[in-house]
Motif scaffolding. Sequence first.
Motif, short mmCIF file in Angstrom:
data_model
loop_
_atom_site.label_atom_id
_atom_site.label_comp_id
_atom_site.label_asym_id
_atom_site.label_seq_id
_atom_site.Cartn_x
_atom_site.Cartn_y
_atom_site.Cartn_z
N ALA A 36 61.30 24.27 30.07
CA ALA A 36 62.08 23.08 30.32
C ALA A 36 63.26 23.42 31.21
N GLY A 37 64.21 22.48 31.32
CA GLY A 37 65.32 22.65 32.25
C GLY A 37 66.25 23.78 31.88
N GLY A 38 67.10 24.14 32.85
CA GLY A 38 68.08 25.18 32.61
C GLY A 38 67.43 26.51 32.30
N LEU A 39 67.95 27.19 31.28
CA LEU A 39 67.42 28.49 30.87
C LEU A 39 66.56 28.37 29.63
N GLU A 40 65.99 27.20 29.39
CA GLU A 40 65.27 26.99 28.13
C GLU A 40 64.00 27.84 28.06
N ARG A 41 63.80 28.45 26.90
CA ARG A 41 62.56 29.16 26.58
C ARG A 41 61.94 28.50 25.37
N GLY A 42 62.19 29.05 24.17
CA GLY A 42 61.63 28.45 22.98
C GLY A 42 62.51 27.37 22.37
N GLY A 43 63.79 27.27 22.82
CA GLY A 43 64.70 26.31 22.22
C GLY A 43 64.92 26.62 20.74
N TYR A 44 65.37 25.63 20.00
CA TYR A 44 65.59 25.79 18.57
C TYR A 44 64.47 25.06 17.81
N SER B 22 42.68 20.27 11.91
CA SER B 22 43.56 19.20 12.38
C SER B 22 43.87 19.44 13.84
N GLY B 23 44.27 18.38 14.53
CA GLY B 23 44.59 18.53 15.95
C GLY B 23 45.67 17.56 16.38
N ALA B 24 46.20 17.78 17.58
CA ALA B 24 47.26 16.91 18.10
C ALA B 24 47.26 16.96 19.62
N LEU B 25 47.72 15.86 20.23
CA LEU B 25 47.91 15.74 21.68
C LEU B 25 49.34 15.27 21.94
N SER B 26 49.94 15.75 23.03
CA SER B 26 51.31 15.34 23.33
C SER B 26 51.53 15.21 24.82
N LEU B 27 52.54 14.43 25.19
CA LEU B 27 53.01 14.30 26.56
C LEU B 27 54.52 14.50 26.55
N THR B 28 55.02 15.38 27.44
CA THR B 28 56.44 15.70 27.46
C THR B 28 56.99 15.53 28.87
N TRP B 29 58.16 14.91 28.96
CA TRP B 29 58.91 14.82 30.22
C TRP B 29 60.24 15.52 30.04
N ASP B 30 60.55 16.40 30.99
CA ASP B 30 61.84 17.08 30.96
C ASP B 30 62.56 16.80 32.27
N ARG B 31 63.78 16.24 32.16
CA ARG B 31 64.54 15.93 33.36
C ARG B 31 65.07 17.20 34.00
N GLY B 32 64.89 17.32 35.31
CA GLY B 32 65.40 18.49 36.00
C GLY B 32 66.91 18.58 35.94
N VAL B 33 67.42 19.80 35.90
CA VAL B 33 68.86 19.99 35.79
C VAL B 33 69.49 20.53 37.07
N SER B 34 68.69 20.94 38.06
CA SER B 34 69.24 21.45 39.31
C SER B 34 69.86 20.31 40.12
N THR B 35 70.97 20.60 40.78
CA THR B 35 71.67 19.59 41.58
C THR B 35 71.95 20.12 42.98
N GLY B 36 70.90 20.51 43.68
CA GLY B 36 71.05 21.00 45.04
C GLY B 36 70.85 22.48 45.18
#
Length: 428
Positions: A24-32, A342-356
């Motif tokens: 995801a954005g920034g320096l994200e890896r596994g998050g919390y 069991s199973g699951a499907l997901s859709l994820t949107w992450d807003r970009g954090v770069s500004t130039g």
Amino acid sequence: MRKNKLGLGAMAAVSLLAATSAHAGGLERGGYNIDLLFDPSDYAAEAAVTYVNPQRKLNNVRDSNTGTPGVTPGGDGNVNSRPSSGIGATEGYWVPRIGFKASIGDAVNCMADYSEPWGAHLNQGANWAGANENIETKIDVENYATTCSYSFDVGPGKLRVIGGGFYQEVSGFQERLAAYLGAPVSSQIGVGRLDMEGSGWGWRAGIAYEIEEYALRTSLVYNSAVDLDNLSGTLNLSQLPAMPGTPFGKILPVYGNVSLPDALEFKFQTGIAPDWLAFGSVKWTDWSQLQSIPFCAKGTGPCTPGLPTGGTNKELTSIDLLYRDGWTVSGGVGHKFNDKWSGALSLTWDRGVSTGVGTHTDTWTVGAGVSYAATENVEFRIAGALGVLTSGSSGATVRDGRTYGQRASYDFGDDLVSAISTSLKVKF
């Protein structure tokens, strides 16, 4: 609706899907991730690992600051003869997580876990036209946490009050070409390296409400910033000839400070039909506090952004990010096929954090995961994801009267990111 036991079935796969969005954005890896805290078993242990493979490519790269060192102010020399298209910018990486959860009586649950929530690895190498900006940058963050909750009856369900703390250790380095002021063109360039490390403490607090009969759970959890006031390391310019009154030819101890971001996340899940579950989350991350991270020579007083001016301002180098706040929105469905699968499907949107400056644009990711209950006490899970890193450009950007990203400019198209994650949970 009959009692929905998806908390023990499809939610196993749903929980693992979160790990596959680890680019995801920034320096994200596994998050919390504190999902293990909600496991209904008296005791549970879980180990998970995710491999993420972002495939960002840079094109139309130009060395933007081609002035002659010692003649043009800030000149870095000209490396536009080096390759300028199809430059691989990112490295694949592993994200581990391990945790243990225990129930203390009927109302208290606690978990301890190790994770790597943040990190970065850019590795274009020295043979590209933007080597004055970066050769390789690597940042690792290790997180050691303890989290507890206290639950009590409220209406048809239970309300949980959540609290905890964590300790983070940060290490990393950055290498790029450095120019020697006044040297002949043939010997004006060498590799400069910044090494750094630091540590700090943070805390979390939140609430959750659960109705087991409907597999319903909502939670709101805040994770504090981690202040790295003790960030220190070395700036190695020993590849360049020594020059009196400058850092060239030396290895200097440096220091700085930065705060890793705080984050607020809302999650929900609810049964929508027998053996079917809908889930989603919205997360805000305060990446905007990461702008320019200055490093100064030790013993020079407060370290503030800006180039050395011969007196008050002692910045020797900096890591320039210019991030804005991040938003991550995810949703999907889970299904319990039988008592084993069991199973699951997901859709994820992450807003970009770069500004130039940089390449963190919007990311769209589709994930799929399955869970297999080998026995009543052992679960295996596997999930995968495929996403698009959207296009953009990076170059000179003015912020508060100062220009950043002036060493190189480049474009990038829509690129792929893929991930695979697996975990093992034992409960008793």
